[in-house]
Design a protein around this motif. Sequence first.
Motif, PDB file in Angstrom:
ATOM      1  N   PRO A 129       0.818  -1.232   0.000  1.00 28.26           N
ATOM      2  CA  PRO A 129       0.000   0.000   0.000  1.00 28.26           C
ATOM      3  C   PRO A 129       0.840   1.265   0.000  1.00 28.26           C
ATOM      4  CG  PRO A 129      -0.875  -1.593   1.556  1.00 28.26           C
ATOM      5  CD  PRO A 129       0.434  -2.127   1.099  1.00 28.26           C
ATOM      6  N   SER A 130       1.917   1.278   0.805  1.00 28.47           N
ATOM      7  CA  SER A 130       2.756   2.479   0.856  1.00 28.47           C
ATOM      8  C   SER A 130       3.467   2.705  -0.467  1.00 28.47           C
ATOM      9  CB  SER A 130       3.770   2.365   2.001  1.00 28.47           C
ATOM     10  OG  SER A 130       4.606   1.239   1.841  1.00 28.47           O
ATOM     11  N   TYR A 131       3.857   1.627  -1.136  1.00 28.57           N
ATOM     12  CA  TYR A 131       4.517   1.747  -2.434  1.00 28.57           C
ATOM     13  C   TYR A 131       3.591   2.398  -3.461  1.00 28.57           C
ATOM     14  CZ  TYR A 131       7.126   0.314  -6.606  1.00 28.57           C
ATOM     15  OH  TYR A 131       7.816   0.300  -7.780  1.00 28.57           O
ATOM     16  N   CYS A 132       2.304   2.046  -3.395  1.00 26.10           N
ATOM     17  CA  CYS A 132       1.351   2.514  -4.407  1.00 26.10           C
ATOM     18  C   CYS A 132       0.864   3.940  -4.169  1.00 26.10           C
ATOM     19  CB  CYS A 132       0.157   1.565  -4.466  1.00 26.10           C
ATOM     20  SG  CYS A 132       0.554  -0.087  -5.069  1.00 26.10           S
ATOM     21  N   ILE A 133       1.015   4.478  -2.949  1.00 25.06           N
ATOM     22  CA  ILE A 133       0.481   5.818  -2.694  1.00 25.06           C
ATOM     23  C   ILE A 133       1.565   6.895  -2.723  1.00 25.06           C
ATOM     24  CG2 ILE A 133      -1.411   4.911  -1.299  1.00 25.06           C
ATOM     25  CD1 ILE A 133       0.084   5.773   1.191  1.00 25.06           C
ATOM     26  N   ASP A 134       2.810   6.529  -2.973  1.00 23.11           N
ATOM     27  CA  ASP A 134       3.895   7.519  -2.970  1.00 23.11           C
ATOM     28  C   ASP A 134       3.640   8.648  -3.972  1.00 23.11           C
ATOM     29  OD1 ASP A 134       5.236   6.230  -0.988  1.00 23.11           O
ATOM     30  OD2 ASP A 134       6.641   5.204  -2.296  1.00 23.11           O
ATOM     31  N   LEU A 135       3.493   8.304  -5.249  1.00 25.68           N
ATOM     32  CA  LEU A 135       3.295   9.338  -6.279  1.00 25.68           C
ATOM     33  C   LEU A 135       1.972  10.091  -6.118  1.00 25.68           C
ATOM     34  CD1 LEU A 135       4.742   8.007  -9.665  1.00 25.68           C
ATOM     35  CD2 LEU A 135       5.579   9.861  -8.244  1.00 25.68           C
ATOM     36  N   PRO A 136       0.854   9.406  -5.859  1.00 26.20           N
ATOM     37  CA  PRO A 136      -0.393  10.157  -5.644  1.00 26.20           C
ATOM     38  C   PRO A 136      -0.294  11.160  -4.492  1.00 26.20           C
ATOM     39  CG  PRO A 136      -0.899   7.863  -6.076  1.00 26.20           C
ATOM     40  CD  PRO A 136       0.587   7.952  -5.952  1.00 26.20           C
ATOM     41  N   LEU A 137       0.438  10.816  -3.439  1.00 25.40           N
ATOM     42  CA  LEU A 137       0.576  11.749  -2.320  1.00 25.40           C
ATOM     43  C   LEU A 137       1.384  12.980  -2.737  1.00 25.40           C
ATOM     44  CD1 LEU A 137      -0.103  12.196   0.647  1.00 25.40           C
ATOM     45  CD2 LEU A 137       2.055  11.101   1.243  1.00 25.40           C
ATOM     46  N   ILE A 138       2.429  12.768  -3.525  1.00 23.66           N
ATOM     47  CA  ILE A 138       3.187  13.907  -4.045  1.00 23.66           C
ATOM     48  C   ILE A 138       2.284  14.789  -4.905  1.00 23.66           C
ATOM     49  CG2 ILE A 138       5.101  14.590  -5.549  1.00 23.66           C
ATOM     50  CD1 ILE A 138       6.553  12.039  -4.707  1.00 23.66           C
ATOM     51  N   GLY A 139       1.496  14.151  -5.765  1.00 20.51           N
ATOM     52  CA  GLY A 139       0.581  14.908  -6.612  1.00 20.51           C
ATOM     53  C   GLY A 139      -0.431  15.700  -5.807  1.00 20.51           C
ATOM     54  N   TRP A 140      -0.970  15.113  -4.735  1.00 15.01           N
ATOM     55  CA  TRP A 140      -1.925  15.808  -3.876  1.00 15.01           C
ATOM     56  C   TRP A 140      -1.289  17.053  -3.250  1.00 15.01           C
ATOM     57  CZ3 TRP A 140      -3.941  13.968   1.513  1.00 15.01           C
ATOM     58  CH2 TRP A 140      -5.002  14.797   1.907  1.00 15.01           C
ATOM     59  N   GLY A 141      -0.047  16.896  -2.782  1.00 15.19           N
ATOM     60  CA  GLY A 141       0.652  18.044  -2.203  1.00 15.19           C
ATOM     61  C   GLY A 141       0.854  19.162  -3.210  1.00 15.19           C
ATOM     62  N   LEU A 142       1.116  18.806  -4.456  1.00 11.59           N
ATOM     63  CA  LEU A 142       1.319  19.811  -5.495  1.00 11.59           C
ATOM     64  C   LEU A 142       0.006  20.491  -5.909  1.00 11.59           C
ATOM     65  CD1 LEU A 142       3.914  17.934  -7.736  1.00 11.59           C
ATOM     66  CD2 LEU A 142       4.345  19.744  -6.068  1.00 11.59           C
ATOM     67  N   VAL A 143      -1.105  19.893  -5.524  1.00 13.72           N
ATOM     68  CA  VAL A 143      -2.409  20.518  -5.782  1.00 13.72           C
ATOM     69  C   VAL A 143      -2.777  21.499  -4.675  1.00 13.72           C
ATOM     70  CG1 VAL A 143      -4.902  20.100  -5.974  1.00 13.72           C
ATOM     71  CG2 VAL A 143      -3.288  18.609  -7.172  1.00 13.72           C
ATOM     72  N   VAL A 144      -2.729  21.041  -3.423  1.00 16.24           N
ATOM     73  CA  VAL A 144      -3.239  21.861  -2.314  1.00 16.24           C
ATOM     74  C   VAL A 144      -2.201  22.841  -1.768  1.00 16.24           C
ATOM     75  CG1 VAL A 144      -4.867  20.064  -1.653  1.00 16.24           C
ATOM     76  CG2 VAL A 144      -2.624  20.122  -0.561  1.00 16.24           C
TER      77      VAL A 144
END
Length: 349
Positions: free
Chosen positions: A86-101
Motif C-alpha cells: 500500500p505504501s509503495y502505491c500511494i507515494d506518487l499520488p501523495l506527491i501529486g496531492w501536495g502539489l495541488v493543495v
Amino acid sequence: MRYLNRMLKLKYVLDISDSASRARQRMAFAGLSFLIVFFFAPGGAITGNSARMAFMVVVGLYFLFALVQAWLISNRERHWEKIELPSYCIDLPLIGWGLVVSADYLAPLSPLIAVVALIRGIRYGPCMLACHIGLGILIVLGLGAFVPYWQANTELVYANLFLLLVLPIQFYGVSVKIQASSKSLRQENLTDPLTRSLNRKALEAAVWRTLNAKEPFVLSFLDLDNFKMVNDSLGHAMGDKLLKRISSKLSVRLRSEDKVYRLAGDEFVVLSLGTIRPDMAENLGQRIKAAIAEAIDYTCPNLPVSASVGVLQVTTFEETSLEKLLARADELMYEAKKTGKDQVLVATL
C-alpha cells in the motif's frame, strides 16, 4: 500482457529487502514537505484551508507510517510486509496531492515525480520505469489542466514534462543493465558456492514469506551418516563431489515445488510447499533418502554412508521462526540417527 501480470502481482516484482531504503525516503519526503508548508505558509493559510489541513495531517501520519515500517524492518518483524505494497502505491499520488493543495510552497519539490520514476525504473527495470513515467505525466498534465497555480506557471509544467519524457530515453538502457546485474548478484548471494543449491539466506527468505502468507509447508532436515569416512578415506575432493551429486539428485528426483537448500557441511534442507498428508510426508522423506542413496552408490558405494531425515509438517504460523523450525527438524533428524541411522521420522508442528 506479461508486464501487466507482473504489475498486478507487485509482491513478486518488488525487492522486499530494499524496503528499508524506501521507508527512509518516505520519511525524508514527508518530513520535508511538512516543514516547508508549516514554516513558509503565512498565518491562517493552513487552518483556513481544509484541503491543506487534511494534507498536513495525512503527511504527518505518512511520516509515522514510514517510521513504523522502518522499525518493523530493523526488528525483523514479518508484519511490515503487509504495509509495504500500500505504501509503495500511494507515494506518487501523495506527491501529486501536495502539489495541488500546496503548490505555492511545494512546487520546488515537483521534480520528485521524475526522480521517483527514475529510481524505481533503475531499481526494478523498464516496466516499472514506463509505469511510473506514465503516471507522472498524467499527474503533471492534471496539474496544468485543473490547478490555477500550475496554469499560471506553465514553465514548471513544461519543465516537469521534459524531465519525464527525457528520462526513458536516457535511462532505459541503464535500467535494463542494472536490473540484470542486480538479479545476477542477488542470485549469487542466495546460492551455495559448492553445490550451487540455495543457501541458508534463501531458506530464511522463503520460510519468512510462507509464514507470512500462512501457507502450510514441510521442512525436511537431512544429515549424512558417516560422511567423515568419505573425507578420511577418499579425500575432501571426493567429499565435495558427493555433496554436489546429492544436491543434483535431490533437485532432479523431487517435485518442482520442493526446493533444496544447503545449510553447512553435509546438512541439507528440503522446503516443500502445499499441504502434505502424513503418509505423503513419509513418502517425501523416503524419496529424499532414495535420491541420496543414488548419489552415494555412484560416488562411494563401498562406504557405509547413508542419510537420516527429519520431516516436519508446519501448520502453525504464529510465534514461529526459521530458528525454531530448524531446531525441531534437527531434533527429528537426530532421533532418526539414534534409532539406527538411515531412517526417516515425521512430526507435525
